[in-house]
Scaffold this active site. Structure first.
Site, mmCIF file in Angstrom:
data_model
loop_
_atom_site.group_PDB
_atom_site.id
_atom_site.type_symbol
_atom_site.label_atom_id
_atom_site.label_comp_id
_atom_site.label_asym_id
_atom_site.label_seq_id
_atom_site.Cartn_x
_atom_site.Cartn_y
_atom_site.Cartn_z
ATOM 1 N N GLY A 1 -6.438 -4.627 2.883
ATOM 2 C CA GLY A 1 -5.165 -4.311 3.515
ATOM 3 C C GLY A 1 -5.406 -3.343 4.654
ATOM 4 N N CYS A 2 -4.462 -2.472 4.857
ATOM 5 C CA CYS A 2 -4.547 -1.502 5.946
ATOM 6 C C CYS A 2 -5.738 -0.570 5.740
ATOM 7 C CB CYS A 2 -3.253 -0.700 6.004
ATOM 8 S SG CYS A 2 -3.262 0.569 7.268
ATOM 9 N N PHE A 3 -6.542 -0.401 6.780
ATOM 10 C CA PHE A 3 -7.734 0.445 6.632
ATOM 11 C C PHE A 3 -7.377 1.910 6.407
ATOM 12 C CE2 PHE A 3 -8.445 -0.601 11.427
ATOM 13 C CZ PHE A 3 -7.343 0.161 11.830
#
Length: 177
Positions: free
Chosen positions: A11-13
């Site tokens: 997902g979002c880093f």
């Protein structure tokens, strides 16, 4: 000290970076992109389109005398949902896939074992991709240490802080002092 590198995405880093930065033995976590087929250095805007094939990832530099690759993978796998294809929460698209990019055959073998062992602990099958690392591109500066620099941001409060709390409850003995 035995310095090694791991590259993963979930997902979002920003979430993965915040979680792994808390682990004892982790020296540095850099947000970036890899796994795409589009030529040239991708930008965040291009990545978000989903057209480049890149995933948002983090590259982790750690001391394997303090924390093992296997332990980092277990923490990584249990602090996100590895059973949702190309999605983590509201973040959807191939750029948000759950993925382990191995740097060598030893990492590949360890990752296979971890994925197999953890599969029984989830209600749905693990869909985490396992691929060789290609070119890693460091993300733009404003993405680095995002949670640390923006803890009161709405996304950070709603999405990242609960992951940090889960990490602390599950792995308190593995955290930096």
């Amino acid at each position: 000290m035995k310095i090694e590198t791991m590259t993963v995405g979930a997902g979002c880093f920003w979430c993965v970076e915040a979680v792994l930065n808390e682990i004892k033995g982790v020296d540095k976590v850099i947000s970036g992109y890899t796994g795409g087929k589009a030529p040239g250095r991708p930008t965040y805007r291009e990545i978000c389109s989903g057209l480049t094939g890149h995933a948002e990832v983090v590259q982790v530099t750690y001391d394997s005398d303090i924390v093992s690759y296997q332990d980092l993978l277990v923490i990584f796998m249990t602090t996100h949902d590895p059973t949702t294809l190309n999605r983590q929460g509201a973040d959807a698209g191939t750029q948000y896939r759950s993925v382990i990019y191995y740097h060598n055959e030893e990492q590949q073998n360890i990752a296979k074992v971890v994925l197999k062992e953890l599969d029984a602990f989830f209600e749905s099958p693990i869909v985490t991709e396992l691929s060789p690392l290609g070119i890693f591109y460091e993300a733009e500066e404003y993405h680095q240490d995002y949670y640390e620099n923006n803890t009161t941001n709405g996304y950070c409060s709603a999405v990242i802080t609960p992951k940090i709390n889960k990490l602390r409850s599950l792995y308190g003995n593995k955290l930096k002092a």
